[in-house]
Write a protein that holds these residues in place. Structure first.
Motif, short mmCIF file in Angstrom:
data_model
loop_
_atom_site.label_atom_id
_atom_site.label_comp_id
_atom_site.label_asym_id
_atom_site.label_seq_id
_atom_site.Cartn_x
_atom_site.Cartn_y
_atom_site.Cartn_z
N ALA A 1 4.53 54.08 7.13
CA ALA A 1 5.09 55.42 6.91
C ALA A 1 4.29 56.50 7.62
O ALA A 1 4.82 57.58 7.91
N LEU A 2 3.01 56.25 7.90
CA LEU A 2 2.19 57.21 8.63
C LEU A 2 2.37 57.08 10.14
O LEU A 2 2.33 58.08 10.87
N VAL A 3 2.56 55.86 10.63
CA VAL A 3 2.68 55.64 12.07
C VAL A 3 4.05 56.04 12.59
O VAL A 3 4.18 56.56 13.71
N LEU B 1 14.83 63.05 8.56
CA LEU B 1 15.06 62.04 7.53
C LEU B 1 13.79 61.24 7.24
O LEU B 1 13.52 60.89 6.08
N VAL B 2 13.00 60.95 8.28
CA VAL B 2 11.73 60.25 8.07
C VAL B 2 10.79 61.10 7.24
O VAL B 2 10.09 60.61 6.34
N LEU B 3 10.76 62.42 7.51
CA LEU B 3 9.93 63.32 6.70
C LEU B 3 10.39 63.31 5.25
O LEU B 3 9.57 63.29 4.32
N ALA B 4 11.71 63.37 5.04
CA ALA B 4 12.24 63.37 3.67
C ALA B 4 11.91 62.07 2.96
O ALA B 4 11.51 62.07 1.77
N LEU C 1 20.76 56.79 5.56
CA LEU C 1 21.14 57.74 6.60
C LEU C 1 20.33 57.51 7.88
O LEU C 1 20.86 57.64 8.99
N LEU C 2 19.06 57.15 7.72
CA LEU C 2 18.21 56.91 8.89
C LEU C 2 18.73 55.73 9.70
O LEU C 2 18.78 55.79 10.94
#
Length: 531
Positions: free
Chosen positions: A112-114, A149-152, A215-216
């Motif tokens: 999730a960080l990369v 969406l990745v941020l959410a 959604l992603l």
């Protein structure tokens, strides 16, 4: 219709599907892709998504998304007997009691960080090379949406362990939401399901586990379809190379699969050797307490930094309501930032009246205005991101916190315009350097004495391939278009001004625009307009 050895006739539907698959494989085998380092970021993003999906399914089977209070009775002695939520207790069980649980949880967190980092690199590469122009404008929009969406998904997952760190972040979010005039209280009650903390874990879990990932996947699948339809944009090579590149299937696909495997292995290695999110050290979330030195995950730092850079006490009274600009301004600025990212391809096309299909990427130096805008935007984001760690910098380096904030406030206002102008001039300087190489060749360092007693340096002429890359022609600005009555509207006047700014130093490869007026060997008439 031929029959099989058993006398059965093949079904028409099965034959149709098989023919479609064979046609698709044949089509993919005809497609060619050129390998370049920037293409690897897409593979890294896909690998992170794959790791997140696998580890997320495993975590979902062990995790309990509930704010119900229980007494912790696990093996971690310092917290035994403490009152915690089911969410925190299940996170502790995953970390200390479930076989391989800690490895899965930490691998999930590292992925999730990369993933946001690789997507930011994709955004930067696409922007600076002009990969968002027609016919790939929609693909750019989907990339920005995928990043949001990745941020959410990351933020909602950050809150699920319900430890002190995530609880502090949720308290900040509640304060920001409550500060929104008129609707803040209603939105906060809807999000949290009542007074803080309410049912926030139950509400965020579907966002993290179903809505945002679903959604992603749809957005990335749509980008994949658009990529197959439009093909790969060519990089500005000196000359069309004899090699057509690798076949998309199976050559490039297998290389991508290998890269996906290596990236996944690195993420698992990080999860096995590097501790991250030690919830046992933070302790459970508490309604009346906050954690000192709390920091969000790096990809959300720009939001925290935006809140810190707003002047203290910036609020006013309006119609009996207290309007707090300290939270509203960051929301508007960050929202405008992402909105500008989305509309920029269409704005640039409108300014230039560009309706052409672009299959070759730009060299960043050839479009100084766009490159300057990109550097200014990246610096703006970086300053907001850096402000999130102002308290840590203050304590670690002994610099007063107020001094750091004031410096970053000044940098936020003065830095992006300065970065834009410096970058624009650097691009123009690089163009002039290219022009010198095209006209006079490369410096060799060999000094010879002339018959008249003077000295001169021997230059090596540029090769034909290099000249094809360096030969450029200027792109003229597109003036505002008057209406039938000869009147120039404000909209067209603005477009003309922006076109002149965008056209300063803007050049394209000569064959695309004006091969006669291009820079070529033996010419020194200053044909290109370099600002």
């Amino acid at each position: 219709m031929p029959a099989d050895p058993a006398g059965r006739r093949p079904r028409a539907g099965r034959r149709t599907v098989g023919a479609a698959v064979r046609t698709l494989v044949t089509d993919l085998g005809r497609r060619r892709v050129h390998l370049r380092w920037s293409n690897l970021f897409g593979v890294v993003t896909f690998a992170c998504l794959l790791v997140l999906a696998v580890t997320g399914v495993l975590l979902a089977t062990w995790y309990t998304p509930s704010n119900e209070l229980v007494t912790y009775d696990g093996p971690y002695e310092p917290l035994r007997g403490a009152t915690v939520t089911e969410a925190f207790a299940s996170t502790m069980r995953i970390s200390f009691e479930q076989t391989g649980g800690l490895l899965v949880r930490q691998t999930h967190h590292w992925a999730a960080l990369v993933m946001p980092a690789s997507m930011i690199m994709q955004l930067l590469v696409t922007f600076f090379t002009g990969g968002f122009r027609r016919p790939r404008q929609l693909s750019w929009v989907l990339l920005v949406v995928a990043f949001v969406l990745v941020l959410a998904a990351g933020w909602s997952g950050y809150a699920l362990p319900d430890d002190m760190l995530s609880g502090t972040g949720l308290r900040i979010v509640e304060g920001v939401v409550l500060s929104i005039p008129f609707i803040g209280t209603w939105v906060a009650n809807w999000m949290f399901g009542g007074p803080f903390p309410g049912q926030i874990i139950e509400n965020l879990y579907p966002v993290h586990a179903i809505i945002a990932p679903g959604l992603l996947v749809l957005v990335m699948a749509a980008r994949g379809v658009l990529g197959l339809r439009h093909g790969q944009a060519a990089h500005p090579l000196p000359k069309p190379t004899p090699s057509l590149g690798l076949r998309l299937w199976p050559d490039a696909a297998l290389r991508a699969a290998g890269m996906t495997g290596m990236t996944s292995a690195v993420l698992v290695l990080l999860g096995a050797t590097s501790t991250i999110s030690p919830v046992w050290s933070y302790g459970p979330a508490s309604v009346g307490e906050v954690g000192a030195g709390s920091q969000p995950d790096w990809y959300m730092g720009f939001l925290d930094g935006a809140l810190r850079l707003v002047p203290v006490g910036w609020e006013t009274e309006w119609m009996g309501w207290t309007v707090t600009f300290a939270t509203l301004v960051p929301l508007v600025v960050v929202g405008g930032y992402f909105a500008l990212l989305i509309v920029y391809p269409y704005l640039e096309a409108w300014v230039d009246r560009d309706r052409e299909l672009h299959q070759v990427l730009d060299r960043p130096r050839n479009v100084p205005f766009r490159t300057g805008v990109g550097v200014a935007g990246a610096l703006f984001y970086g300053i907001l991101w850096g402000a999130a760690s102002a308290d840590i910098v203050s304590t670690e380096f002994g610099v007063p916190f107020e001094t750091i904030i004031t410096t970053l406030q000044v940098a936020l206002l003065a830095g992006p315009p300065l970065a834009f102008e410096v970058t624009r001039r650097i691009c123009i300087g690089l163009q002039r350097k290219d022009r010198e190489i095209a006209l006079h060749g490369h410096e060799t360092g060999r000094i010879v004495r002339m018959p008249n007693g003077g000295y001169a340096e021997i230059h090596q002429p540029a090769s034909e391939d290099e000249l094809a890359l360096l030969s450029v022609a200027p792109v003229p600005a597109v003036p505002g278009r008057p209406d039938r009555g000869g009147h120039l509207s404000g909209r067209e006047r603005l477009r003309g001004v922006l076109s002149r700014q965008l056209g300063t130093g803007h050049v394209v490869p000569a064959p695309e625009r004006d091969p006669v007026g291009a820079i070529g060997p033996g010419r020194d008439d200053g044909a290109p307009h370099l600002g």
